[in-house]
Design a protein around this motif. Structure first.
Motif, PDB file in Angstrom:
ATOM      1  N   LEU A  58       0.840  -1.191   0.000  1.00 35.66           N
ATOM      2  CA  LEU A  58       0.000   0.000   0.000  1.00 35.66           C
ATOM      3  C   LEU A  58       0.880   1.248   0.000  1.00 35.66           C
ATOM      4  CD1 LEU A  58      -2.720  -1.044   2.610  1.00 35.66           C
ATOM      5  CD2 LEU A  58      -2.852  -1.158   0.117  1.00 35.66           C
ATOM      6  N   VAL A  59       0.509   2.214  -0.774  1.00 24.41           N
ATOM      7  CA  VAL A  59       1.229   3.482  -0.840  1.00 24.41           C
ATOM      8  C   VAL A  59       0.519   4.471   0.076  1.00 24.41           C
ATOM      9  CG1 VAL A  59       1.988   5.351  -2.324  1.00 24.41           C
ATOM     10  CG2 VAL A  59       1.928   2.997  -3.213  1.00 24.41           C
ATOM     11  N   VAL A  60       1.270   4.897   1.125  1.00 22.35           N
ATOM     12  CA  VAL A  60       0.710   5.846   2.090  1.00 22.35           C
ATOM     13  C   VAL A  60       1.171   7.247   1.690  1.00 22.35           C
ATOM     14  CG1 VAL A  60       0.582   6.535   4.508  1.00 22.35           C
ATOM     15  CG2 VAL A  60       0.767   4.112   3.886  1.00 22.35           C
ATOM     16  N   PRO A  61       0.291   8.115   1.355  1.00 21.81           N
ATOM     17  CA  PRO A  61       0.724   9.472   0.960  1.00 21.81           C
ATOM     18  C   PRO A  61       1.293  10.227   2.150  1.00 21.81           C
ATOM     19  CG  PRO A  61      -1.661   9.375   1.163  1.00 21.81           C
ATOM     20  CD  PRO A  61      -1.177   7.972   1.312  1.00 21.81           C
ATOM     21  N   GLU A  62       2.372  10.995   1.878  1.00 20.98           N
ATOM     22  CA  GLU A  62       2.994  11.793   2.930  1.00 20.98           C
ATOM     23  C   GLU A  62       2.095  12.978   3.269  1.00 20.98           C
ATOM     24  OE1 GLU A  62       6.817  13.000   1.770  1.00 20.98           O
ATOM     25  OE2 GLU A  62       7.641  10.957   1.628  1.00 20.98           O
ATOM     26  N   PRO A  63       1.981  13.284   4.554  1.00 24.22           N
ATOM     27  CA  PRO A  63       1.132  14.431   4.927  1.00 24.22           C
ATOM     28  C   PRO A  63       1.752  15.738   4.468  1.00 24.22           C
ATOM     29  CG  PRO A  63       2.316  13.590   6.836  1.00 24.22           C
ATOM     30  CD  PRO A  63       2.572  12.620   5.720  1.00 24.22           C
ATOM     31  N   ASP A  64       0.931  16.677   4.110  1.00 23.20           N
ATOM     32  CA  ASP A  64       1.405  17.998   3.690  1.00 23.20           C
ATOM     33  C   ASP A  64       2.006  18.736   4.877  1.00 23.20           C
ATOM     34  OD1 ASP A  64       0.484  17.448   1.170  1.00 23.20           O
ATOM     35  OD2 ASP A  64      -1.489  18.360   1.521  1.00 23.20           O
ATOM     36  N   TYR A  65       3.096  19.485   4.611  1.00 22.34           N
ATOM     37  CA  TYR A  65       3.773  20.241   5.668  1.00 22.34           C
ATOM     38  C   TYR A  65       2.944  21.470   6.026  1.00 22.34           C
ATOM     39  CZ  TYR A  65       7.109  23.287   7.994  1.00 22.34           C
ATOM     40  OH  TYR A  65       7.726  24.130   8.886  1.00 22.34           O
ATOM     41  N   ASP A  66       2.717  21.632   7.315  1.00 18.70           N
ATOM     42  CA  ASP A  66       1.983  22.785   7.815  1.00 18.70           C
ATOM     43  C   ASP A  66       2.941  23.605   8.677  1.00 18.70           C
ATOM     44  OD1 ASP A  66       0.257  24.664   8.749  1.00 18.70           O
ATOM     45  OD2 ASP A  66      -1.282  23.272   9.446  1.00 18.70           O
ATOM     46  N   PRO A  67       3.290  24.833   8.258  1.00 22.33           N
ATOM     47  CA  PRO A  67       4.260  25.618   9.039  1.00 22.33           C
ATOM     48  C   PRO A  67       3.748  26.025  10.408  1.00 22.33           C
ATOM     49  CG  PRO A  67       3.295  26.959   7.303  1.00 22.33           C
ATOM     50  CD  PRO A  67       2.814  25.565   7.072  1.00 22.33           C
ATOM     51  N   LYS A  68       2.465  25.849  10.681  1.00 23.48           N
ATOM     52  CA  LYS A  68       1.909  26.257  11.973  1.00 23.48           C
ATOM     53  C   LYS A  68       1.930  25.134  13.008  1.00 23.48           C
ATOM     54  CE  LYS A  68      -1.209  29.783  10.106  1.00 23.48           C
ATOM     55  NZ  LYS A  68      -2.607  30.292  10.087  1.00 23.48           N
ATOM     56  N   ILE A  69       2.222  23.919  12.589  1.00 24.55           N
ATOM     57  CA  ILE A  69       2.149  22.769  13.495  1.00 24.55           C
ATOM     58  C   ILE A  69       3.563  22.369  13.902  1.00 24.55           C
ATOM     59  CG2 ILE A  69       1.464  20.354  13.716  1.00 24.55           C
ATOM     60  CD1 ILE A  69      -0.796  20.893  11.784  1.00 24.55           C
ATOM     61  N   ILE A  70       3.780  22.168  15.191  1.00 24.79           N
ATOM     62  CA  ILE A  70       5.047  21.660  15.704  1.00 24.79           C
ATOM     63  C   ILE A  70       5.022  20.147  15.596  1.00 24.79           C
ATOM     64  CG2 ILE A  70       6.584  21.554  17.693  1.00 24.79           C
ATOM     65  CD1 ILE A  70       5.338  24.131  18.681  1.00 24.79           C
ATOM     66  N   PRO A  71       5.989  19.517  14.943  1.00 25.54           N
ATOM     67  CA  PRO A  71       5.989  18.058  14.841  1.00 25.54           C
ATOM     68  C   PRO A  71       5.935  17.380  16.212  1.00 25.54           C
ATOM     69  CG  PRO A  71       7.597  19.011  13.341  1.00 25.54           C
ATOM     70  CD  PRO A  71       7.099  20.134  14.194  1.00 25.54           C
ATOM     71  N   GLU A  72       5.260  16.239  16.259  1.00 31.64           N
ATOM     72  CA  GLU A  72       5.042  15.554  17.529  1.00 31.64           C
ATOM     73  C   GLU A  72       6.343  15.147  18.194  1.00 31.64           C
ATOM     74  OE1 GLU A  72       2.435  14.804  19.335  1.00 31.64           O
ATOM     75  OE2 GLU A  72       0.907  15.701  18.059  1.00 31.64           O
ATOM     76  N   GLU A  73       7.353  14.768  17.398  1.00 32.82           N
ATOM     77  CA  GLU A  73       8.588  14.274  18.010  1.00 32.82           C
ATOM     78  C   GLU A  73       9.350  15.349  18.757  1.00 32.82           C
ATOM     79  OE1 GLU A  73       9.448  14.997  13.560  1.00 32.82           O
ATOM     80  OE2 GLU A  73       7.842  14.173  14.806  1.00 32.82           O
ATOM     81  N   TYR A  74       9.016  16.630  18.536  1.00 31.95           N
ATOM     82  CA  TYR A  74       9.725  17.710  19.220  1.00 31.95           C
ATOM     83  C   TYR A  74       8.997  18.219  20.463  1.00 31.95           C
ATOM     84  CZ  TYR A  74      12.258  17.876  14.789  1.00 31.95           C
ATOM     85  OH  TYR A  74      12.996  17.560  13.684  1.00 31.95           O
ATOM     86  N   LEU A  75       7.746  17.866  20.621  1.00 32.61           N
ATOM     87  CA  LEU A  75       6.989  18.372  21.771  1.00 32.61           C
ATOM     88  C   LEU A  75       7.571  17.887  23.083  1.00 32.61           C
ATOM     89  CD1 LEU A  75       3.311  18.075  20.463  1.00 32.61           C
ATOM     90  CD2 LEU A  75       4.715  20.128  20.676  1.00 32.61           C
ATOM     91  N   GLU A  76       8.056  16.648  23.098  1.00 35.59           N
ATOM     92  CA  GLU A  76       8.643  16.123  24.338  1.00 35.59           C
ATOM     93  C   GLU A  76       9.910  16.888  24.706  1.00 35.59           C
ATOM     94  OE1 GLU A  76      10.306  11.914  26.196  1.00 35.59           O
ATOM     95  OE2 GLU A  76       9.400  11.989  24.191  1.00 35.59           O
ATOM     96  N   ASP A  77      10.734  17.233  23.701  1.00 36.82           N
ATOM     97  CA  ASP A  77      11.957  17.991  23.995  1.00 36.82           C
ATOM     98  C   ASP A  77      11.632  19.392  24.495  1.00 36.82           C
ATOM     99  OD1 ASP A  77      13.468  15.849  23.125  1.00 36.82           O
ATOM    100  OD2 ASP A  77      13.469  16.542  21.050  1.00 36.82           O
ATOM    101  N   TYR A  78      10.534  19.958  24.028  1.00 37.94           N
ATOM    102  CA  TYR A  78      10.154  21.305  24.465  1.00 37.94           C
ATOM    103  C   TYR A  78       9.545  21.303  25.873  1.00 37.94           C
ATOM    104  CZ  TYR A  78      10.843  23.655  19.950  1.00 37.94           C
ATOM    105  OH  TYR A  78      11.380  24.212  18.819  1.00 37.94           O
ATOM    106  N   PHE A  79       8.565  20.427  26.099  1.00 39.13           N
ATOM    107  CA  PHE A  79       7.706  20.566  27.281  1.00 39.13           C
ATOM    108  C   PHE A  79       7.793  19.416  28.277  1.00 39.13           C
ATOM    109  CE2 PHE A  79       5.645  22.683  23.668  1.00 39.13           C
ATOM    110  CZ  PHE A  79       5.580  23.965  24.144  1.00 39.13           C
ATOM    111  N   LEU A  80       8.432  18.315  27.931  1.00 35.88           N
ATOM    112  CA  LEU A  80       8.405  17.149  28.816  1.00 35.88           C
ATOM    113  C   LEU A  80       9.781  16.727  29.286  1.00 35.88           C
ATOM    114  CD1 LEU A  80       5.759  14.991  26.892  1.00 35.88           C
ATOM    115  CD2 LEU A  80       5.389  16.579  28.772  1.00 35.88           C
ATOM    116  N   ALA A  81      10.800  17.544  29.104  1.00 35.71           N
ATOM    117  CA  ALA A  81      12.134  17.199  29.600  1.00 35.71           C
ATOM    118  C   ALA A  81      12.134  17.196  31.124  1.00 35.71           C
ATOM    119  CB  ALA A  81      13.175  18.179  29.074  1.00 35.71           C
ATOM    120  N   SER A  82      13.063  16.454  31.689  1.00 34.34           N
ATOM    121  CA  SER A  82      13.035  16.242  33.142  1.00 34.34           C
ATOM    122  C   SER A  82      13.511  17.455  33.926  1.00 34.34           C
ATOM    123  CB  SER A  82      13.896  15.029  33.500  1.00 34.34           C
ATOM    124  OG  SER A  82      15.225  15.232  33.038  1.00 34.34           O
TER     125      SER A  82
END
Length: 334
Positions: A58-82
């Motif tokens: 199956l070919v999964v289309p890549e989601p369109d880039y939205d400059p207003k959205i922070i990627p999920e993988e960076y939210l932990e580094d921003y707000f969940l660091a120890s």
């Protein structure tokens, strides 16, 4: 006649839906089987090729880039660091700044932290990115900086300083008025907006914020000293406006007059030196004027000596008596 051998004609390939899908994905090259000799997958002449199994990929289309959205993988580094100390003073998990720019900004923030009691923690976001709920600046400050030393936490939007936000957390944050926070933020924003380059905007914002935090720290120190009891005020080493004691002592009384006397003596010495130098220059450059005397005619006699009486001296080295017998030149010519 020579007998001819007839070979069975090779059937042309037929295109199916699966072949079209493989062709779009680049897995099938048209005509590749005709260009490769003795290919193991090439069908024998007269032998029909085996039907291929349909692809289940199956070919999964890549989601369109939205400059207003922070990627999920960076939210932990921003707000969940120890711990705040583990991330440094500049938090940029998206690598919005180059390596050299990040090192320069981090170095200045470390220098400020060594010289000031109010640290700066800066979180970098892109110009149009929105902070997703439930993450907010207030929540980040209350959860991660409430128990530590006083710190200024900044959300900096790279390329748009007008969106920057600041909040204070830690011990003593409640003593900072909201008006002071707004003035500090507006001053840093105005300084950053004077630049056009995003990295230069971040630098100007940090420098101006560091200056305003220095004066804020001075104001908080003076407010604490004013609210402290009198013994603590006199014992504090950095108190600038200490009250004079009842008996200041002889040195404290004499010191101002001594300074005044030193200033007066120094002034008199310079004045005397100036007068002496002026007198020397005047004496060296002064000039003398002698009166011009008009001698009387005929040297005071009633009449002149007459024609032919000439009094002359030919040598200024000899005496007049040694030269009186000399005959003038005009008599020799007679």
């Amino acid at each position: 006649m020579t007998p001819t051998h007839c070979l069975p004609a090779q059937s042309l390939p037929a295109w199916g839906e699966d072949d079209r899908a493989r062709l779009k994905k680049g897995e099938l090259v048209p005509g590749a089987a005709l260009l490769v000799e003795d290919s193991p997958g090439r069908p024998e002449p007269g032998v029909a090729p085996e039907p291929e199994e349909p692809s289940l990929e199956l070919v999964v289309p890549e989601p369109d880039y939205d400059p207003k959205i922070i990627p999920e993988e960076y939210l932990e580094d921003y707000f969940l660091a120890s711990a705040p100390s583990a991330e440094g003073y500049l938090v940029d998990p998206q690598r919005l700044l180059s390596m050299q720019e990040s090192l320069d900004r981090e170095g200045f923030l470390e220098y400020h932290a060594d010289d000031s009691e109010v640290d700066i923690r800066m979180y970098l976001f892109d110009a149009q990115q929105e902070i997703p709920p439930p993450y907010t600046l207030r929540r980040l400050v209350s959860e991660r900086y409430a128990e530590g030393p006083l710190a200024a936490v900044v959300f900096c939007f790279l390329g748009d300083p007008s969106r920057n936000m600041i909040a204070f957390g830690g011990r003593g944050a409640m003593d900072i008025a909201a008006t002071d926070v707004r003035k500090i933020l507006e001053s840093a924003q105005m300084k950053a907006q004077e630049k056009s380059d995003p990295a230069a905007q971040v630098e100007s914002f940090i420098v101006q914020l560091s200056i305003r935090l220095y004066w804020l720290e001075r104001g908080l120190e003076e407010a604490r000293l004013a609210a402290a009891p009198a013994p603590l005020q006199s014992a504090h080493p950095s108190a600038g406006n200490e009250r004079a004691s009842a008996s200041p002592g002889v040195i404290a009384v004499v010191k101002p007059y001594f300074l005044y006397g030193m200033v007066g003596v120094t002034g008199l010495a310079f004045a005397a030196w100036g007068i002496v130098m002026a007198w020397i220059l005047w004496k060296r450059n002064r000039s003398y004027h002698f009166p011009v005397l008009e001698p009387p005619r005929r040297l005071g006699a009633d009449y002149a000596a007459g024609v032919g009486a000439v009094l002359s001296f030919h040598s200024k080295l000899g005496s007049p008596s040694s030269q009186r017998d000399q005959v003038p030149d005009y008599l020799t010519r007679m």
